[in-house]
Design a protein around this motif. Sequence first.
Motif, mmCIF file in Angstrom:
data_model
loop_
_atom_site.group_PDB
_atom_site.id
_atom_site.type_symbol
_atom_site.label_atom_id
_atom_site.label_comp_id
_atom_site.label_asym_id
_atom_site.label_seq_id
_atom_site.Cartn_x
_atom_site.Cartn_y
_atom_site.Cartn_z
ATOM 1 N N GLU A 8 2.948 5.516 -7.692
ATOM 2 C CA GLU A 8 2.436 4.786 -8.847
ATOM 3 C C GLU A 8 2.513 3.276 -8.635
ATOM 4 N N THR A 9 3.535 2.816 -7.938
ATOM 5 C CA THR A 9 3.641 1.391 -7.637
ATOM 6 C C THR A 9 2.609 0.978 -6.589
ATOM 7 N N LEU B 253 8.779 -1.782 -4.535
ATOM 8 C CA LEU B 253 8.759 -0.776 -3.469
ATOM 9 C C LEU B 253 10.040 -0.842 -2.644
ATOM 10 N N ALA B 254 10.506 -2.056 -2.366
ATOM 11 C CA ALA B 254 11.750 -2.207 -1.607
ATOM 12 C C ALA B 254 12.935 -1.651 -2.398
ATOM 13 N N SER C 117 4.552 9.958 -0.659
ATOM 14 C CA SER C 117 4.756 8.837 -1.588
ATOM 15 C C SER C 117 5.099 9.338 -2.986
ATOM 16 N N LEU C 118 4.557 10.481 -3.364
ATOM 17 C CA LEU C 118 4.920 11.083 -4.648
ATOM 18 C C LEU C 118 6.370 11.547 -4.631
ATOM 19 N N GLY D 5 0.800 -1.226 0.000
ATOM 20 C CA GLY D 5 0.000 0.000 0.000
ATOM 21 C C GLY D 5 0.827 1.267 0.000
ATOM 22 N N LEU D 6 0.146 2.380 0.221
ATOM 23 C CA LEU D 6 0.789 3.689 0.223
ATOM 24 C C LEU D 6 1.573 3.954 1.494
#
Length: 392
Positions: free
Chosen positions: A329-330, A220-221, A322-323, A181-182
């Motif tokens: 986007e992921t 993400l990682a 997150s941006l 998630g975000l």
Amino acid sequence: MTYLAKIGELTLKGSNIQEFENLLRKNVSKCLKDCKDVKISLRAGRLYIDCEEESSPKVEKLLSHLIGITGWAKVSVCEKTIEAITEEVLRLAKIEAQKGAKTYKIDARRADKSFPLNSYEICCEAAGPAEAIMKVDVHNPDVVFYVEVRERVFVYCTSNKGCRGLPVGSSGKALLLLSGGLDSPVAGYRMLRRGMKVECCYFHSYPYTSEEAKQKVVTLAEKLSLYGITLYLNIIPFTDVQMKIKQKSPVAWTTLMLRVCMMKTANILAKRCKADCIVTGESVGQVASQTIENMTVTEHFAELPLLRPLCGMDKEEIISDSLWIDTYETSILPYEDCCVLFSPKHPVLRGTVSQAEEIYKNLEIDDLIQKAFEEREIFKIEFDKAPELKTE
């Protein structure tokens, strides 16, 4: 080529400032170890990287993600004379005018007090020839030309934003519960900014969660590793644990008991990887499992300090972060993680520790948790490199 970065928060440190500076330099060296002919130095609140042109893309990628600096720039180095400074400002002014800039100002700093002109005088002298190309506007210029007179003279006009915080590795180690998630990537980034190394843990429930969901977390990682220098991602198969919870837990408690079992697994992993704390992306009141009462239940089962860096943030603030770290986007890709599986229509909102302990005892699930831990996959992810599957 020469790059200059402005050191941030660590300049406020006292007698141990050198430890922080050495760590920042070490982080840079580790990320650029494959680049040839790179020279790194740190003096008087400035980090300098001298490199060949072929290494500049990697250096710029590093500086865009390096935690511990407030800004950075690619700079021109000129002789320590006002004539050379003026000539370099004029050269940059011509380039910026071609891009459409019409006004400018000069921002000069004289760290070397042996230089015959002070900062104001440098600004006045260097501005003269450039006025034939652009007008001076000290209040709202289109472009600012920076002049720093130090052991060398650095001139530049484009300053890029840095990642404020403490050098990664200066504040211990955290185990991050990373979902797709975000929230959790932002939580990890915020702890990286406080100087913590981060190791990640993801719970995967194949086939109920897809391979695409797993790859999403690996991505993400990878994005977090750009800030964390090197991190490990542990992917823990949690299908059997979740099925046991579905079979034996009261329906309203399935989500909260999943969180409890995750925390029990995280305890084992945190001890194995020598983490000092556990980090989650929880935010108070965001979902049913994140009421104060339910968060209290989760924390009761943690054997290390449980940190929630997003607890006071709303969704818009989290999205903004997150941006900034390029995970948005992921994170919004439509692959669900295990937390949404078998979610009850009416989850418990105000669970108690005593209830949770009784339900957990009745699950008789410790062996499954240990088995899931032992069957985990471990990926090592270094700065700007593909993930590498490791064995313990």
